[in-house]
Design a protein around this motif. Structure first.
Motif, PDB file in Angstrom:
ATOM      1  N   GLU A 182       0.835  -1.212   0.000  1.00  0.00           N
ATOM      2  CA  GLU A 182       0.000   0.000   0.000  1.00  0.00           C
ATOM      3  C   GLU A 182       0.862   1.251   0.000  1.00  0.00           C
ATOM      4  O   GLU A 182       0.551   2.239  -0.698  1.00  0.00           O
ATOM      5  CB  GLU A 182      -0.926  -0.018   1.228  1.00  0.00           C
ATOM      6  N   ARG A 183       1.968   1.265   0.759  1.00  0.00           N
ATOM      7  CA  ARG A 183       2.860   2.428   0.806  1.00  0.00           C
ATOM      8  C   ARG A 183       3.508   2.665  -0.558  1.00  0.00           C
ATOM      9  O   ARG A 183       3.628   3.805  -1.013  1.00  0.00           O
ATOM     10  CB  ARG A 183       3.920   2.229   1.873  1.00  0.00           C
ATOM     11  N   GLU A 185       2.265   1.799  -3.438  1.00  0.00           N
ATOM     12  CA  GLU A 185       1.217   2.319  -4.336  1.00  0.00           C
ATOM     13  C   GLU A 185       0.976   3.806  -4.071  1.00  0.00           C
ATOM     14  O   GLU A 185       0.802   4.604  -4.996  1.00  0.00           O
ATOM     15  CB  GLU A 185      -0.080   1.528  -4.121  1.00  0.00           C
ATOM     16  N   PHE A 186       0.990   4.166  -2.779  1.00  0.00           N
ATOM     17  CA  PHE A 186       0.772   5.569  -2.419  1.00  0.00           C
ATOM     18  C   PHE A 186       1.903   6.463  -2.944  1.00  0.00           C
ATOM     19  O   PHE A 186       1.672   7.548  -3.478  1.00  0.00           O
ATOM     20  CB  PHE A 186       0.655   5.681  -0.895  1.00  0.00           C
TER      21      PHE A 186
END
Length: 196
Positions: A182-183, A185-186
């Motif tokens: 997720e990080r 992707e962010f």
């Protein structure tokens, strides 16, 4: 120790036999000397007789006595030879028994030394095992603290739901991988928008 005691008893018996045989040998030698002296005395007496005194009966008697003495001497010499042979055999047996006693004692000393070395190795292994157990407990404790910190960091983020039950290592790893994904992707989304 039992083998040494048995060998020592055999050795004492053989030495006793040897003393007895030597005593018998000395007695035979003494008798042999006495018979030889008697024979010599008879011979001297026979030679010193004058022709007038040499009667047939006396001559026959002396010849018989000389024959008996010679036979006795021969028998005693034979017995003496047998005694000498027996003494030699007993001495050899005693020598072998003494050698066996020495060998057995050496084996006992070697076994005792080997037992000491094995005991020393066992004590060293016990000490090493104790140190390993202590190190394992420390490592286990550190691992548990580290695992707890990872779980705390993973599930303390905003939006994360604290687990209701004990997590397995695979579940913790999966949660960390999800957060890392997720990080990433962010960060990619931020780069796409031109943000630093």
């Amino acid at each position: 120790t039992g083998a040494i005691s048995s060998l020592q008893r055999q050795l004492e018996i053989r030495e006793s036999d040897l003393r007895r045989v030597r005593s018998e040998k000395e007695m035979l030698q003494k008798q042999l000397r006495q018979r030889a002296e008697q024979l010599q005395a008879m011979s001297d007496k026979f030679c010193s007789l004058t022709e007038e005194q040499m009667q047939e009966e006396t001559a026959v008697m002396m010849e018989e006595e000389k024959h008996n003495l010679r036979q006795t001497v021969t028998e005693q010499e034979s017995q003496l030879a047998e005694q000498n042979k027996l003494i030699s055999e007993l001495q050899e047996t005693i020598r072998q028994l003494r050698a066996e006693v020495v060998t057995t004692r050496l084996h006992l000393l070697e076994e005792k030394q080997a037992r000491k070395e094995i005991q020393s190795q066992a004590e060293a292994l016990e000490h090493t095992e104790l140190q390993t157990r202590v190190a394992l407990e420390r490592t286990k404790s550190k691992f548990e603290r580290y695992r707890s910190k990872i779980i705390q960091a993973t599930f303390s983020m905003e939006g994360s739901q604290h687990p209701a039950a004990e997590l397995t290592d695979d579940e913790v790893l999966e949660a960390m991988q999800r957060i890392i994904h997720e990080r990433m992707e962010f960060q990619q989304m931020l780069r796409n928008k031109g943000s630093k």
